[in-house]
Design a protein around this motif. Structure first.
Motif, PDB file in Angstrom:
ATOM      1  N   SER A 125       0.814  -1.220   0.000  1.00  0.00           N
ATOM      2  CA  SER A 125       0.000   0.000   0.000  1.00  0.00           C
ATOM      3  C   SER A 125       0.847   1.270   0.000  1.00  0.00           C
ATOM      4  O   SER A 125       0.304   2.374   0.068  1.00  0.00           O
ATOM      5  N   TYR A 126       2.180   1.155  -0.116  1.00  0.00           N
ATOM      6  CA  TYR A 126       3.048   2.340  -0.187  1.00  0.00           C
ATOM      7  C   TYR A 126       2.985   2.907  -1.599  1.00  0.00           C
ATOM      8  O   TYR A 126       3.182   2.201  -2.579  1.00  0.00           O
ATOM      9  N   THR A 127       2.699   4.213  -1.715  1.00  0.00           N
ATOM     10  CA  THR A 127       2.559   4.845  -3.029  1.00  0.00           C
ATOM     11  C   THR A 127       3.492   6.035  -3.236  1.00  0.00           C
ATOM     12  O   THR A 127       3.334   6.763  -4.209  1.00  0.00           O
ATOM     13  N   ILE A 177      -9.482   1.506   3.512  1.00  0.00           N
ATOM     14  CA  ILE A 177      -8.408   1.680   2.539  1.00  0.00           C
ATOM     15  C   ILE A 177      -7.078   1.812   3.281  1.00  0.00           C
ATOM     16  O   ILE A 177      -6.925   2.696   4.123  1.00  0.00           O
ATOM     17  N   PHE A 227      -3.210   2.945   3.587  1.00  0.00           N
ATOM     18  CA  PHE A 227      -2.311   3.946   2.997  1.00  0.00           C
ATOM     19  C   PHE A 227      -1.015   3.923   3.795  1.00  0.00           C
ATOM     20  O   PHE A 227      -1.029   4.130   4.998  1.00  0.00           O
ATOM     21  N   PRO A 233      -3.831   5.221  -4.254  1.00  0.00           N
ATOM     22  CA  PRO A 233      -3.836   3.795  -3.917  1.00  0.00           C
ATOM     23  C   PRO A 233      -4.627   2.995  -4.956  1.00  0.00           C
ATOM     24  O   PRO A 233      -5.645   3.459  -5.473  1.00  0.00           O
ATOM     25  N   LYS A 234      -4.165   1.807  -5.260  1.00  0.00           N
ATOM     26  CA  LYS A 234      -4.818   0.943  -6.257  1.00  0.00           C
ATOM     27  C   LYS A 234      -5.919   0.139  -5.559  1.00  0.00           C
ATOM     28  O   LYS A 234      -5.665  -0.909  -4.982  1.00  0.00           O
ATOM     29  N   THR A 263       1.597   2.266   8.201  1.00  0.00           N
ATOM     30  CA  THR A 263       0.385   1.999   7.427  1.00  0.00           C
ATOM     31  C   THR A 263      -0.823   2.462   8.224  1.00  0.00           C
ATOM     32  O   THR A 263      -1.024   2.047   9.365  1.00  0.00           O
TER      33      THR A 263
END
Length: 187
Positions: free
Chosen positions: A23-25, A111, A113, A66-67, A125
């Motif tokens: 979840s790292y963007t 969600i 992130f 986030p995807k 996170t």
């Protein structure tokens, strides 16, 4: 008058790849997140807007949305569209359009992130809270409720609704309305 300062050494390190969560963007710093959904009540297939807000101190310009399609609950319960991104001062907003797939959908899932905290030199996170929504069955129109014009020619067959589409029984394009352009009329 001249003044000289001693040189300052700065060591720049990349964000580590080891231990990097899925979840790292790309966000680096310290942040808080929140999620909003509008409207909270919709019919199956109706569009809903999900806004993910990230706020805090650090670098957000390079952070990607986030995807959500990689989150099982989203992929199972929603049709998702690509997010738009907006950065303002110390915050970044990701806006998604989504459509519920069934009446069994009761909430927009949490969600995750992740960001990299440079002071602690670790990944953090965060999770948004799930948002409760109400999804009802979509209305279906009967063939009598579909508005259409009367055919211009008496020999034209009636338009019938079929599984292939409303105009699936039209085989001759002359049965359709003349949509040709006449530029001479404009001159």
């Amino acid at each position: 008058v001249y003044a000289f300062a001693k040189p300052v050494s700065v060591r720049v390190k990349d964000v580590p790849t080891e231990g990097r969560p899925d979840s790292y963007t790309g966000a680096v710093g310290r942040f808080q997140i929140g999620a909003e959904v509008t409207p909270l009540a919709a019919k199956v297939g109706d569009p809903m807007t999900l806004t993910l807000s990230v706020q805090g101190q650090g670098t957000l310009e390079n952070a990607l949305a986030p995807k959500l399609e990689s989150i099982d609950d989203f992929a199972q319960h929603f049709k998702l569209y690509e997010a738009t991104e907006e950065t303002r001062d110390d915050s970044r907003r990701f806006t998604y359009s989504l459509r519920p797939k069934s009446v069994e959908t009761k909430e927009v899932p949490s969600i995750p992130f992740s960001y990299f905290d440079v002071e602690k030199e670790t990944f953090i996170t965060l999770q948004t809270a799930p948002v409760s929504i109400a999804v009802t069955t979509a209305d279906r129109m009967t063939s009598g409720e579909i508005a259409m014009t009367t055919p211009k020619r008496a020999e034209s067959p009636n338009i019938e609704a079929r599984a292939e589409g409303i105009f699936a029984n039209v085989t001759d394009l002359r049965e359709m309305r003349d949509e040709t352009l006449h530029p001479n009329r404009w001159f």
